[in-house]
Write a protein that holds these residues in place. Structure first.
Motif, PDB file in Angstrom:
ATOM      1  N   VAL A  27       4.842   6.175   3.325  1.00 43.48           N
ATOM      2  CA  VAL A  27       4.091   4.952   3.057  1.00 43.48           C
ATOM      3  C   VAL A  27       2.641   5.328   2.774  1.00 43.48           C
ATOM      4  N   ALA A  28       1.952   4.544   1.970  1.00 47.75           N
ATOM      5  CA  ALA A  28       0.568   4.825   1.613  1.00 47.75           C
ATOM      6  C   ALA A  28      -0.313   4.924   2.851  1.00 47.75           C
ATOM      7  N   ASP A  29      -1.312   5.797   2.779  1.00 43.96           N
ATOM      8  CA  ASP A  29      -2.216   5.990   3.921  1.00 43.96           C
ATOM      9  C   ASP A  29      -2.907   4.701   4.329  1.00 43.96           C
ATOM     10  N   GLU A  30      -3.104   3.798   3.363  1.00 47.13           N
ATOM     11  CA  GLU A  30      -3.793   2.545   3.667  1.00 47.13           C
ATOM     12  C   GLU A  30      -3.065   1.739   4.735  1.00 47.13           C
ATOM     13  N   VAL A  31      -1.740   1.873   4.801  1.00 45.37           N
ATOM     14  CA  VAL A  31      -0.952   1.129   5.787  1.00 45.37           C
ATOM     15  C   VAL A  31      -1.244   1.647   7.197  1.00 45.37           C
ATOM     16  N   SER A  32      -1.179   2.967   7.364  1.00 41.83           N
ATOM     17  CA  SER A  32      -1.448   3.534   8.692  1.00 41.83           C
ATOM     18  C   SER A  32      -2.911   3.344   9.072  1.00 41.83           C
ATOM     19  N   ASP A  33      -3.814   3.466   8.093  1.00 38.76           N
ATOM     20  CA  ASP A  33      -5.232   3.218   8.376  1.00 38.76           C
ATOM     21  C   ASP A  33      -5.446   1.780   8.848  1.00 38.76           C
ATOM     22  N   GLY A  34      -4.861   0.852   8.126  1.00 39.29           N
ATOM     23  CA  GLY A  34      -5.020  -0.560   8.474  1.00 39.29           C
ATOM     24  C   GLY A  34      -4.436  -0.880   9.836  1.00 39.29           C
ATOM     25  N   LEU A  35      -3.262  -0.305  10.135  1.00 37.34           N
ATOM     26  CA  LEU A  35      -2.631  -0.551  11.428  1.00 37.34           C
ATOM     27  C   LEU A  35      -3.465   0.030  12.555  1.00 37.34           C
ATOM     28  N   ALA A  36      -4.024   1.224  12.350  1.00 36.01           N
ATOM     29  CA  ALA A  36      -4.862   1.849  13.379  1.00 36.01           C
ATOM     30  C   ALA A  36      -6.098   0.996  13.666  1.00 36.01           C
ATOM     31  N   VAL A  37      -6.728   0.478  12.610  1.00 35.91           N
ATOM     32  CA  VAL A  37      -7.912  -0.370  12.790  1.00 35.91           C
ATOM     33  C   VAL A  37      -7.536  -1.658  13.510  1.00 35.91           C
ATOM     34  N   ILE A  38      -6.395  -2.250  13.138  1.00 36.98           N
ATOM     35  CA  ILE A  38      -5.956  -3.496  13.778  1.00 36.98           C
ATOM     36  C   ILE A  38      -5.692  -3.281  15.267  1.00 36.98           C
TER      37      ILE A  38
END
Length: 506
Positions: A27-38
């Motif tokens: 999955v795109a890094d943006e997904v894991s980045d977004g989940l980590a921030v959330i």
């Protein structure tokens, strides 16, 4: 309401296992980045909400006294640390979105990061001595791997040294826990506190205290137990350096020392004098070693030792005043100053490490002699670095000035004029070392090899600006929030063994 406490452990633990799976699914890094921030944002919001609930106790499995099970305790002191850890975790996560692209596996990084957060939250909330040890190990093992995350020789050497000394510290802690269990027949901290009067005068308690001073003093990197920190902090990725210095040495070191020696074992003049000695020695040795450093992150690492010395000294002075039956107002002021400097240090030291990461990200170096003229090309990073430097040096109106002033006044009122003079001297030497940073890194002419550099990406700049705002406003706005954030934490320490009544009832 009570079910909120386990979430501080369960949510980051779940994220630690889910995020590597997301990476394996391509999955795109943006997904894991977004989940980590959330996840970090939700934990921060929950920790702030927890401030409105007062002291809260959660019994795992609904096993209430007199049948004691594992429990989580959120009183004023643990709430203060939770907010601090959550805020710095959120800033580090946002900063790492772009910064960590230079490393191989973001999924593995996030897994280790959230395991460290899980361990720190567990240490802060647990009411059980053995679980305290377990959570410290969870956080420590994750931090060993994060220090070595770059897998270069410098990182691996620093991580190995950190692992060896951290294991020694953990051994001392485990011995101390074992002796406490042998003496009391329980591992519940509140019940140990309840039984403490019966242990008065027992020499085994002094042995327990010695083990805890050795173990948690090493975790807090107090001099002379500091050898691991100057290598570990510079070697780690910048967001992890910010976490290690900003919150890790507090949660697994200073917080536990305060909790155990005030709320569980009971403060004595002997214990207070040990804290004062560790604090004073760390202040002066740390700053003297920092002055001669040319590696920006290594300079900051030594200042972590020095600045945490302020906190330990203040708490020790407060404990000494209480133990000898002195003026409770002076003890309260000293402890208040120590706790205030603890959260101030989290802000300005995390900001400094993130600024160093931003500079290294753009320039490829952290050697001050290889830098210069950055204020023209990196205005936001340079401005925030200046704010943090003024804060740590104790220059008004920034937050470090107010907490240092309170500590100095309290130390002098307690009758320790020499220690008061030492705190002023250390602040002056701190200013000298950061004048060097301003002169060689931010001012002067830009070296030819750095002509193409520019400001760091916005995801790295936003947490810098936010932390700089905290450094400016935390002291000025103190009258508006101290009753919610700092006073309850101070009162928990001042009331000492009353911790048992709060947790067990009655």
């Amino acid at each position: 309401m009570l079910n909120l406490l386990p979430l501080f452990v369960v949510v980051p633990l779940g994220a630690a296992f889910v995020l590597p799976i997301i990476e394996k699914l391509k999955v795109a890094d943006e997904v894991s980045d977004g989940l980590a921030v959330i996840v970090t944002a939700l934990i921060l919001i929950a920790s702030i909400y927890l401030l409105t609930l007062g002291s809260t106790v959660y019994w795992v499995g609904d096993w209430h006294p007199p049948i004691l099970g594992i429990n989580l305790v959120a009183d004023g002191l643990s709430q203060l640390l939770l907010v601090t850890v959550s805020a710095i975790s959120f800033a580090a996560t946002l900063f790492g979105i772009q910064y960590m692209t230079r490393y191989t596996s973001k999924g593995l990084y996030y897994s280790l990061f959230f395991l460290m957060v899980t361990g720190m939250n567990g240490v802060i909330l647990t009411g059980d001595l053995f679980n305290l040890y377990v959570f410290i190990e969870v956080a420590a093992i994750a931090s060993y791997a994060l220090v070595a995350f770059g897998c270069e020789s410098e990182e691996l050497e620093a991580s190995f040294k950190y692992l060896v000394l951290g294991s020694v510290a953990s051994t001392f802690i485990l011995f101390g826990v074992g002796i406490v269990y042998n003496l009391t027949g329980t591992l519940n901290m509140a019940q140990v506190a309840q039984l403490q009067p019966a242990l008065a005068g027992n020499p085994a308690v002094v042995l327990v205290a010695a083990f805890f001073f050795l173990g948690f003093g090493l975790k807090a990197a107090m001099v002379p137990f500091h050898a691991w920190l100057p290598d570990a902090h510079p070697s780690a990725p910048a967001p992890i350096s910010a976490m290690l210095s900003g919150v890790f040495i507090k949660a697994s070191g200073v917080y536990v020392l305060a909790r155990l020696f005030f709320n569980v074992l009971g403060m004595t003049e002997l214990f207070a004098h040990v804290l004062m000695a560790l604090g004073a020695l760390s202040m002066i040795v740390g700053v003297l070693l920092a002055v001669g450093q040319w590696d920006f992150k290594r300079l900051l690492a030594y200042h972590s030792i020095s600045q945490m010395g302020y906190v330990v000294l203040a708490i020790g002075v407060g404990g000494e005043v209480l133990a000898r039956g002195g003026d409770a107002a002076v003890a309260a002021l000293a402890i208040f100053g120590g706790l205030f400097h603890l959260i101030n240090h989290a802000a300005f030291k995390s900001l400094l490490f993130l600024c160093s990461g931003s500079i290294e990200y753009e320039t490829g170096t952290r050697q001050l002699k290889e830098l210069g003229g950055l204020c023209g090309r990196m205005p936001f990073t340079s401005g925030c670095c200046r704010v943090a430097a003024l804060s740590i040096s104790g220059i008004p109106p920034f937050n470090g000035f107010w907490s240092k002033l309170i500590i100095i006044i309290a130390v002098v009122q307690a009758g320790h004029w020499g220690l008061g003079a030492l705190t002023v001297l250390v602040s002056f030497l701190t200013l000298l070392s950061f004048v060097k940073v301003q002169r060689y890194a931010l001012q002067g002419s830009l070296p030819g090899v750095l002509q193409s550099i520019r400001e760091a990406p916005w995801t790295m700049v936003v947490p810098l600006v936010a932390l700089a705002a905290v450094c400016l406003l935390a002291g000025l706005l103190l009258p508006f929030y101290h009753q919610v954030l700092l006073d309850p934490a101070r009162d928990v320490i001042l009331t000492g063994l009353d911790y048992a009544r709060v947790v067990l009832g009655g």
